[in-house]
Every structure is written in structure tokens, then in C-alpha cells.
Design a protein around this motif. Structure first.
Motif, PDB file in Angstrom:
ATOM      1  N   PHE A 206      -2.888 -14.420  -7.904  1.00  0.00           N
ATOM      2  CA  PHE A 206      -1.952 -13.414  -8.543  1.00  0.00           C
ATOM      3  C   PHE A 206      -1.311 -12.488  -7.615  1.00  0.00           C
ATOM      4  O   PHE A 206      -0.278 -11.886  -8.014  1.00  0.00           O
ATOM      5  CB  PHE A 206      -2.380 -13.029  -9.712  1.00  0.00           C
ATOM      6  CG  PHE A 206      -3.711 -12.008  -9.496  1.00  0.00           C
ATOM      7  CD1 PHE A 206      -3.601 -10.488  -8.938  1.00  0.00           C
ATOM      8  CD2 PHE A 206      -4.821 -12.654  -9.522  1.00  0.00           C
ATOM      9  CE1 PHE A 206      -4.626  -9.882  -8.766  1.00  0.00           C
ATOM     10  CE2 PHE A 206      -5.966 -11.707  -9.091  1.00  0.00           C
ATOM     11  CZ  PHE A 206      -5.804 -10.466  -8.731  1.00  0.00           C
ATOM     12  N   LEU A 207      -1.898 -12.164  -6.579  1.00  0.00           N
ATOM     13  CA  LEU A 207      -1.490 -11.022  -5.725  1.00  0.00           C
ATOM     14  C   LEU A 207      -0.244 -11.352  -5.136  1.00  0.00           C
ATOM     15  O   LEU A 207       0.675 -10.456  -4.572  1.00  0.00           O
ATOM     16  CB  LEU A 207      -2.755 -10.864  -4.595  1.00  0.00           C
ATOM     17  CG  LEU A 207      -3.711 -10.089  -5.094  1.00  0.00           C
ATOM     18  CD1 LEU A 207      -4.911 -10.079  -4.061  1.00  0.00           C
ATOM     19  CD2 LEU A 207      -3.606  -8.581  -5.412  1.00  0.00           C
ATOM     20  N   GLU A 208       0.120 -12.591  -4.942  1.00  0.00           N
ATOM     21  CA  GLU A 208       1.275 -13.081  -4.155  1.00  0.00           C
ATOM     22  C   GLU A 208       2.413 -12.982  -5.372  1.00  0.00           C
ATOM     23  O   GLU A 208       2.433 -13.818  -6.220  1.00  0.00           O
ATOM     24  CB  GLU A 208       1.220 -14.335  -3.655  1.00  0.00           C
ATOM     25  CG  GLU A 208       0.127 -14.394  -2.882  1.00  0.00           C
ATOM     26  CD  GLU A 208       0.070 -13.565  -1.496  1.00  0.00           C
ATOM     27  OE1 GLU A 208       1.146 -13.304  -0.952  1.00  0.00           O
ATOM     28  OE2 GLU A 208      -0.898 -13.063  -1.023  1.00  0.00           O
ATOM     29  N   GLY A 209       3.284 -12.177  -5.323  1.00  0.00           N
ATOM     30  CA  GLY A 209       4.531 -12.139  -6.325  1.00  0.00           C
ATOM     31  C   GLY A 209       4.310 -11.398  -7.488  1.00  0.00           C
ATOM     32  O   GLY A 209       5.037 -11.657  -8.467  1.00  0.00           O
ATOM     33  N   GLN A 329       1.768  -5.616   4.153  1.00  0.00           N
ATOM     34  CA  GLN A 329       2.535  -4.345   3.884  1.00  0.00           C
ATOM     35  C   GLN A 329       3.909  -4.261   3.406  1.00  0.00           C
ATOM     36  O   GLN A 329       4.285  -3.611   2.747  1.00  0.00           O
ATOM     37  CB  GLN A 329       2.096  -3.560   5.240  1.00  0.00           C
ATOM     38  CG  GLN A 329       1.061  -2.848   5.609  1.00  0.00           C
ATOM     39  CD  GLN A 329       1.072  -1.556   6.190  1.00  0.00           C
ATOM     40  OE1 GLN A 329       1.118  -0.606   5.703  1.00  0.00           O
ATOM     41  NE2 GLN A 329       0.932  -1.970   7.632  1.00  0.00           N
ATOM     42  N   ALA A 330       4.741  -5.242   3.948  1.00  0.00           N
ATOM     43  CA  ALA A 330       6.184  -5.508   3.765  1.00  0.00           C
ATOM     44  C   ALA A 330       6.149  -5.554   2.266  1.00  0.00           C
ATOM     45  O   ALA A 330       7.115  -4.895   1.768  1.00  0.00           O
ATOM     46  CB  ALA A 330       6.676  -6.764   4.513  1.00  0.00           C
ATOM     47  N   SER A 331       5.471  -6.296   1.607  1.00  0.00           N
ATOM     48  CA  SER A 331       5.830  -6.543   0.131  1.00  0.00           C
ATOM     49  C   SER A 331       4.951  -5.362  -0.842  1.00  0.00           C
ATOM     50  O   SER A 331       5.495  -4.856  -1.662  1.00  0.00           O
ATOM     51  CB  SER A 331       5.309  -7.858  -0.508  1.00  0.00           C
ATOM     52  OG  SER A 331       3.857  -7.867  -0.190  1.00  0.00           O
ATOM     53  N   LYS A 332       3.954  -4.783  -0.154  1.00  0.00           N
ATOM     54  CA  LYS A 332       3.368  -3.601  -0.818  1.00  0.00           C
ATOM     55  C   LYS A 332       4.265  -2.263  -0.609  1.00  0.00           C
ATOM     56  O   LYS A 332       4.093  -1.570  -1.813  1.00  0.00           O
ATOM     57  CB  LYS A 332       2.071  -3.103  -0.095  1.00  0.00           C
ATOM     58  CG  LYS A 332       1.051  -4.277  -0.183  1.00  0.00           C
ATOM     59  CD  LYS A 332       0.467  -4.418  -1.613  1.00  0.00           C
ATOM     60  CE  LYS A 332      -0.734  -5.576  -1.591  1.00  0.00           C
ATOM     61  NZ  LYS A 332      -0.956  -5.772  -3.055  1.00  0.00           N
ATOM     62  N   ASN A 337       7.503  -5.487  -9.341  1.00  0.00           N
ATOM     63  CA  ASN A 337       7.217  -5.495 -10.825  1.00  0.00           C
ATOM     64  C   ASN A 337       6.109  -4.306 -10.892  1.00  0.00           C
ATOM     65  O   ASN A 337       5.488  -4.072 -10.068  1.00  0.00           O
ATOM     66  CB  ASN A 337       7.016  -6.640 -11.557  1.00  0.00           C
ATOM     67  CG  ASN A 337       5.765  -7.419 -10.635  1.00  0.00           C
ATOM     68  OD1 ASN A 337       5.036  -7.095 -10.317  1.00  0.00           O
ATOM     69  ND2 ASN A 337       6.234  -8.882 -10.099  1.00  0.00           N
ATOM     70  N   SER A 338       5.829  -4.299 -12.072  1.00  0.00           N
ATOM     71  CA  SER A 338       4.614  -3.084 -12.283  1.00  0.00           C
ATOM     72  C   SER A 338       3.298  -3.644 -11.853  1.00  0.00           C
ATOM     73  O   SER A 338       2.560  -2.863 -11.391  1.00  0.00           O
ATOM     74  CB  SER A 338       4.604  -2.905 -13.943  1.00  0.00           C
ATOM     75  OG  SER A 338       3.997  -4.215 -14.643  1.00  0.00           O
ATOM     76  N   ASN A 365      10.362   0.699 -14.784  1.00  0.00           N
ATOM     77  CA  ASN A 365      11.242  -0.016 -13.950  1.00  0.00           C
ATOM     78  C   ASN A 365      11.833   1.336 -13.407  1.00  0.00           C
ATOM     79  O   ASN A 365      12.447   1.374 -12.194  1.00  0.00           O
ATOM     80  CB  ASN A 365      12.300  -0.541 -14.520  1.00  0.00           C
ATOM     81  CG  ASN A 365      11.511  -2.106 -14.474  1.00  0.00           C
ATOM     82  OD1 ASN A 365      10.586  -2.531 -14.077  1.00  0.00           O
ATOM     83  ND2 ASN A 365      12.283  -3.186 -15.472  1.00  0.00           N
ATOM     84  N   ASP A 366      12.217   2.598 -13.996  1.00  0.00           N
ATOM     85  CA  ASP A 366      12.838   3.513 -13.415  1.00  0.00           C
ATOM     86  C   ASP A 366      12.023   4.224 -12.239  1.00  0.00           C
ATOM     87  O   ASP A 366      12.690   4.769 -11.304  1.00  0.00           O
ATOM     88  CB  ASP A 366      13.300   4.661 -14.415  1.00  0.00           C
ATOM     89  CG  ASP A 366      12.515   5.080 -15.308  1.00  0.00           C
ATOM     90  OD1 ASP A 366      10.805   4.526 -15.009  1.00  0.00           O
ATOM     91  OD2 ASP A 366      12.350   6.030 -15.972  1.00  0.00           O
TER      92      ASP A 366
END
Length: 471
Positions: A206-209, A329-332, A337-338, A365-366
């Protein structure tokens, strides 16, 4: 030939020891302080489940299971909504709700959210058998003690192999809870634990995406526990060496280089209470990030600087925690999403510095797509913390380097909510009131709280559930 009493007194396997503990524990054997803490954690889980009910993931799983309902056995309440489902489906949904916001409690050493599966099972099975509050309290505690010990025995090995202990191990805690309520014999409960081994599940993909699957792990564990206990009660045979066997839980789910400490599964049962090593969450994010919320808020409050004054930020964290909240790190740095945001140390630090807080509102989202927050995320790096108290506590340190050359540092060695830095009772109650305010008036919530904190004196579990009805 060994007689029946001799056979029942023989204890060989971990499953047998856990079964005897779960079935024989009495309320008077439990310290009053442990019971008081347990009730707060149970209340906290209910509140989180109610808060979750209006999110998309909650609506989607409810609609999915409503579409599968074919029988008239739709008597079991779902938290926060008027819908009722069959027992196992209600358990699956409630477990998903309780864990869905990543706001539920955590056993530090085991890194497991055992309350989510325990409470999901208890709410429906307790209603089915209309147990009293005392029986519900003890059943919850045996689930917590068993699951926490099993998770701790892996010494982090489950996570390293990509398994999520909340789902993988939560089923065993839920199984002893259900088995106790169903009045299984020790032999039947040993079989049920063995059957549960073939149902135990939960992976970290689940950590991926930002997938939603983590949310359902405790619900699946708890609903499967009911199935395992029913099978065992009706004579279905499971393995006896569930945990220590050649293909048991530990040998099949951790690397041989990270050997389990099997003695942790049973050490101190009935004398040492793992309930006291469980942390309540002040923030709706991965527990690994909590020290960084407090560090960031403290730095912001105690120092005069603007966000634009920041040149760079270093987050110091245990190496064991890095794969969950720091990498890749790039995606973090750019959560989509939340859920990705909750598991990003970069987002949590940036948001806490800019907003001065981290609540459910900061997962809208804001905030997630706020350009200022995302820009600050790019300035955050992590490094390994040699002073971390992990896994006993989830330590965190932040160093902010300002463009002026000034360096600001704050460290949280023992995360707030932990056993050494616990939330006060009024903070737990305030969290509950905030979580349930969408579906309960403050007067109703306060009345439920007062009654629930006297759980051991409640004669009917159905009365407890009736107070949670939503019209």
C-alpha cells in the motif's frame, strides 16, 4: 494412558499457552490502572471508527458489502452510519473504519495497531452473544496482550519482509478474543489459532501509490478470526505449532537473518501488561511521524522566522523507520493523496511548520496540494539518528538551517502519547468528542463516554451498541 485432566494441564506449544491465558484470565487479576487505560483505548477506537464513516474509502467498502448482502442476517451495526450488515461483514467494515484514518493506537515494540482488529471483533461478537461489559473488557485485553507479544517477537522482521503486523498478527489477538466470548475449550482455541495462520494476511505494498488496502487489514483479520473460531468449535483441526513450527508464522514470514525471539510471545502473561506500552495517537498520521509534528510546532512557536527564511531542513530518524516514511524521497515530497501524505515525513514537517498543527483538516486536498507546503517539502532531507530510542519510543529531531546561517534544533526523544509521555485523560476525551461530533451531539457523546468508562458494570453489550445507533 494420560487422563483428560493431565492432557489439559500439558502445555507444549505457544498456541496452547496463549489459549489457556485467554480463557482463564479474570478481571480481578488485572490491575485497575490497566483496566482504566484499556477503556480509554477502546473508546478512542470507537471514536475514530465514527470519524472515518464519512470518508470515501468508508463509503466505498460499505457499498461493496451492502451489494453482497443476501440474507436477513443484517443485524450488526456499522459505526457512524445507520446501515446494518451481517456479522462478519460488519466486522470487516468496522475494522476498516477504526484503522482507516491512521489515527488508532500503536504498540511501539510490535509496531501493531491491535485495538483496531480487537474492537472490530468485540463490537459485533459482543452484540451477538450479548456479553456484559466485564466480559468485553477482559476479552479486549487478552486480544491486546496476545497480539502485542506476537508482533514484538518478530523484532521488526515482519516489516522488513514487507508484511503489515496489524493484519498479519491482528488475527491472532482477535481469535483469542472471539474464542473466549464463544467459550471455546483450550483445545478448540489452539485449533482456531492454527486455522488463523492460514488466513493471516497483510502486506506493505500500500505504500506504493497510496493504495487503500492497509485500511482493511484489521477488519479482514477480525472477520477471519470469527470464521476460524466457528470452524474450530465444530471440530475443524488446525496446526498446533502455529508460531514456532517449521512453516509456522515466524519461519515463514521473517528472514532467517532476523530470528524471532519466541519467548516474547508468552513472557510475563498475566504479570506484565503490554497494554501499558501502547501509545494513543494525538495526530492522524503514521506514528513514526508524530515526534516530528511536535518538533516542528515547537520550533515554529519558540523562534521568530518566516517560512521563506528556511534554507534547508534535516529530519533525524531511526534507520528502521526510513522505508516507511522517508523513501522513496521523490514521491514522499509530492504526496498524491491523503494516505501518501500521512506516511511522508516531508509533508508532515512542512505542514506542521506552515500550519502550526496537524489534524484531519490538514489531510484535505487544499493542504496536500498547497504550493507552499510542497515547495518546503523539497527542502527537507533525512539522516539516520544514532540517538533514536526506537523501537521503545519513536524519537525525532529536526534541524532547520536558516538563510541567515542560524541553525534551529528541537528533539522529541519520547513521542507524545507513548508510555513515558502519555496523553492526559482529558486529551483522549477531547479527541473522542472531536471525532464523533458529526453524528453525535456533545451531550450524547458525553453520556456515552461516562457509561463506557464504567464498562465493567454494564450488564448488556447490546445496550452499549444501542447508544451508538445512527438514525
Amino acid at each position: 494412558m494420560m487422563n483428560k485432566s493431565s492432557q489439559e494441564s500439558r502445555v507444549e506449544t505457544i498456541s496452547e499457552q496463549l489459549s489457556l491465558f485467554a480463557l482463564n484470565l479474570k478481571l480481578e487479576q488485572i490491575p485497575i490502572s490497566v483496566c482504566a487505560q484499556a477503556k480509554l483505548h477502546m473508546l478512542d477506537a470507537i471514536g475514530i471508527g465514527i470519524a472515518s464513516s464519512h470518508y470515501d474509502f468508508a463509503k466505498n467498502i460499505l457499498h461493496a458489502l451492502m451489494s453482497l448482502q443476501e440474507s436477513n442476517d443484517q443485524h450488526y451495526q456499522v459505526l457512524g452510519v445507520p446501515n446494518k450488515l451481517s456479522m462478519r461483514d460488519a466486522i470487516l467494515v468496522n475494522g476498516t473504519y477504526i484503522h482507516g484514518l491512521d489515527f488508532d493506537d500503536t504498540h511501539a515494540a510490535g509496531v501493531i495497531h491491535a485495538s483496531s482488529s480487537a474492537m472490530a471483533a468485540l463490537l459485533s461478537v459482543g452484540q451477538r452473544h450479548n456479553i456484559n461489559g466485564q466480559d468485553g473488557l477482559v476479552a479486549y485485553l487478552v486480544a491486546i496482550e496476545v497480539a502485542s507479544r506476537i508482533a514484538s517477537a518478530a523484532n521488526g522482521g515482519f516489516h522488513e519482509k514487507g508484511f503489515h503486523p496489524t493484519g498479519l498478527v491482528g488475527i491472532f489477538g482477535a481469535t483469542v478474543l472471539v474464542g473466549r466470548i464463544m467459550k471455546l475449550t483450550a483445545g478448540e482455541l489452539t485449533n482456531a489459532l492454527g486455522i488463523s495462520l492460514s488466513m493471516a494476511s497483510g502486506v506493505m505494498e500500500f505504500l506504493e501509490g497510496g493504495a487503500w488496502t492497509k485500511r482493511m487489514h484489521p477488519g479482514w483479520a477480525a472477520s477471519s478470526a470469527v470464521t476460524a473460531c466457528a470452524m474450530a468449535k465444530n471440530g475443524f483441526i488446525g496446526p498446533r505449532n502455529t508460531f514456532e513450527g517449521r512453516y509456522g508464522l515466524f519461519n515463514s514470514h521473517i528472514d532467517s537473518s532476523n530470528l524471532a525471539s519466541l519467548e516474547k510471545c508468552t513472557n510475563g502473561l498475566g504479570q506484565i501488561w503490554e497494554m501499558q506500552n501502547i501509545s494513543l495517537k494525538p495526530y492522524p498520521a503514521c506514528h513514526y511521524n508524530h515526534a516530528f509534528v511536535d518538533a516542528a510546532v515547537t520550533l515554529r512557536q519558540e523562534n521568530a522566522f518566516e517560512i521563506d527564511d528556511i534554507k534547508s531542513i534535516k529530519a533525524r530518524i531511526s534507520e528502521k523507520q526510513v522505508p516507511v516514511v522517508c523513501e522513496p524521497q521523490a514521491s514522499k515530497r509530492i504526496p498524491k493523496n491523503s494516505y501518501e501524505a500521512q506516511f511522508s515525513i516531508h509533508f508532515v514537517i512542512a505542514t506542521s511548520l506552515i500550519k502550526g498543527k496537524f489534524t484531519l483538516n490538514e489531510l484535505e486536498n487544499d493542504t496536500i496540494f498547497d504550493p507552499q507546503i510542497l515547495a518546503l517539502c523539497q527542502k527537507i532531507e533525512y539522516e539516520i539518528d544514532p540517538k533514536s530510542a526506537f523501537p521503545e519510543f519513536y524519537s525525532g529531531e529536526i534541524e532547520i538551517q536558516l538563510k541567515s546561517g542560524k541553525s534551529l534544533i528541537h528533539r522529541e526523544q519520547m513521542n507524545r502519547g507513548s508510555s513515558a509521555n502519555p496523553l492526559a485523560k482529558h486529551e483522549v476525551l477531547e479527541k473522542f468528542y472531536s471525532n464523533v461530533e458529526r453524528v453525535m451531539s456533545h451531550t450524547a457523546a458525553k453520556k456515552f463516554t461516562e457509561d463506557f468508562l464504567n464498562l465493567e458494570h454494564e450488564k448488556s453489550f447490546i445496550n452499549i451498541m444501542n447508544q451508538l445507533k445512527v438514525n
